[in-house]
Scaffold this motif. Sequence first.
Motif, mmCIF file in Angstrom:
data_model
loop_
_atom_site.group_PDB
_atom_site.id
_atom_site.type_symbol
_atom_site.label_atom_id
_atom_site.label_comp_id
_atom_site.label_asym_id
_atom_site.label_seq_id
_atom_site.Cartn_x
_atom_site.Cartn_y
_atom_site.Cartn_z
ATOM 1 N N GLY A 90 -31.706 53.294 98.811
ATOM 2 C CA GLY A 90 -30.427 52.703 99.199
ATOM 3 C C GLY A 90 -29.452 52.656 98.032
ATOM 4 N N CYS A 91 -29.959 52.306 96.862
ATOM 5 C CA CYS A 91 -29.116 52.309 95.658
ATOM 6 C C CYS A 91 -28.663 53.727 95.317
ATOM 7 C CB CYS A 91 -29.876 51.705 94.476
ATOM 8 S SG CYS A 91 -30.080 49.924 94.580
ATOM 9 N N ALA A 92 -29.580 54.681 95.379
ATOM 10 C CA ALA A 92 -29.230 56.076 95.080
ATOM 11 C C ALA A 92 -28.201 56.604 96.071
ATOM 12 C CB ALA A 92 -30.477 56.944 95.095
ATOM 13 N N TYR A 93 -28.276 56.170 97.310
ATOM 14 C CA TYR A 93 -27.358 56.621 98.355
ATOM 15 C C TYR A 93 -25.953 56.051 98.153
ATOM 16 C CZ TYR A 93 -25.719 57.689 103.085
ATOM 17 O OH TYR A 93 -25.017 58.161 104.159
ATOM 18 N N SER A 94 -25.866 54.805 97.712
ATOM 19 C CA SER A 94 -24.576 54.117 97.737
ATOM 20 C C SER A 94 -23.917 53.831 96.395
ATOM 21 C CB SER A 94 -24.736 52.782 98.471
ATOM 22 O OG SER A 94 -25.119 53.000 99.794
ATOM 23 N N LEU A 95 -24.694 53.621 95.340
ATOM 24 C CA LEU A 95 -24.092 53.171 94.086
ATOM 25 C C LEU A 95 -23.258 54.262 93.416
ATOM 26 C CD1 LEU A 95 -26.911 51.067 92.398
ATOM 27 C CD2 LEU A 95 -24.820 50.261 93.475
ATOM 28 N N LEU A 107 -22.675 55.502 90.540
ATOM 29 C CA LEU A 107 -23.099 55.697 89.161
ATOM 30 C C LEU A 107 -23.357 57.185 88.926
ATOM 31 C CD1 LEU A 107 -25.611 52.714 88.887
ATOM 32 C CD2 LEU A 107 -23.299 52.832 87.947
ATOM 33 N N PRO A 108 -23.404 57.638 87.660
ATOM 34 C CA PRO A 108 -23.674 59.062 87.401
ATOM 35 C C PRO A 108 -24.989 59.511 88.058
ATOM 36 C CG PRO A 108 -22.973 57.953 85.392
ATOM 37 C CD PRO A 108 -23.143 56.884 86.434
ATOM 38 N N PHE A 109 -24.958 60.660 88.679
ATOM 39 C CA PHE A 109 -26.083 61.301 89.363
ATOM 40 C C PHE A 109 -26.526 60.552 90.620
ATOM 41 C CE2 PHE A 109 -26.601 62.307 84.814
ATOM 42 C CZ PHE A 109 -26.252 63.654 84.897
ATOM 43 N N TRP A 148 -25.596 59.458 96.538
ATOM 44 C CA TRP A 148 -26.106 60.641 97.214
ATOM 45 C C TRP A 148 -25.415 60.916 98.538
ATOM 46 C CZ3 TRP A 148 -32.132 60.166 96.516
ATOM 47 C CH2 TRP A 148 -32.437 60.366 95.165
ATOM 48 N N LYS A 149 -24.772 59.925 99.128
ATOM 49 C CA LYS A 149 -24.143 60.175 100.420
ATOM 50 C C LYS A 149 -23.015 61.192 100.324
ATOM 51 C CE LYS A 149 -21.067 56.139 100.629
ATOM 52 N NZ LYS A 149 -20.799 54.979 101.477
ATOM 53 N N SER A 150 -22.552 61.479 99.114
ATOM 54 C CA SER A 150 -21.498 62.475 98.950
ATOM 55 C C SER A 150 -22.035 63.834 98.504
ATOM 56 C CB SER A 150 -20.463 61.967 97.941
ATOM 57 O OG SER A 150 -21.075 61.747 96.686
ATOM 58 N N HIS A 151 -23.356 64.004 98.455
ATOM 59 C CA HIS A 151 -23.956 65.282 98.066
ATOM 60 C C HIS A 151 -24.592 65.957 99.282
ATOM 61 C CE1 HIS A 151 -23.744 63.162 94.189
ATOM 62 N NE2 HIS A 151 -23.523 64.371 93.708
#
Length: 171
Positions: A56-61, A63-65, A68-71
């Motif tokens: 959830g953090c990787a999807y929304s935060l 931060l650099p890298f 993920w919702k925009s990749h």
Amino acid sequence: MLLKINKPYLPLASGDLSRGTAMAICIGSAILSFTLAIMSGSPPLLSIQILGFLSGCAYSLPLPFLRWKSHTFMAPLCLVIMMGLTALPFCMHMQQYVLGRPFVITRPLIFMVAIMSIFAFVNGLLKIIGHSILALILWIQSKKVDLDNFESTFGFCMLTWKASDRLLSFT
């Protein structure tokens, strides 16, 4: 620059909920869910919590890298983690800690995890493909615009506006 809010009716965007209150709710919910997972004494349940929190953090935060919702392929991968892969530790928790049985990986369980993972990945990709099709349609229509004709230019601007409005309503 005009900023368009994606979903203006939601509590944070509409101003019904302050940013501080929203952050307090999120942090409180995370602490409570981790506490409950630890108190349950179930490693599979705690692993679901950790996996969900990290993805959830990787999807929304922003931060650099991350975010993920925009990749293109990371967004569907995050959905696979959340919908498909968390099913395995959940079933492990149910078998061992709720029903008191030893955990056994069965063919129906593998089938369920595979179907959920495929569904999640395809769901994410279809959203991306839809955006690509919309971009192609707009590009084709842009070639037909007569820049010297007001009605032609205005019509294309309205098409772009309607397309962006529909696109934002589905994201």
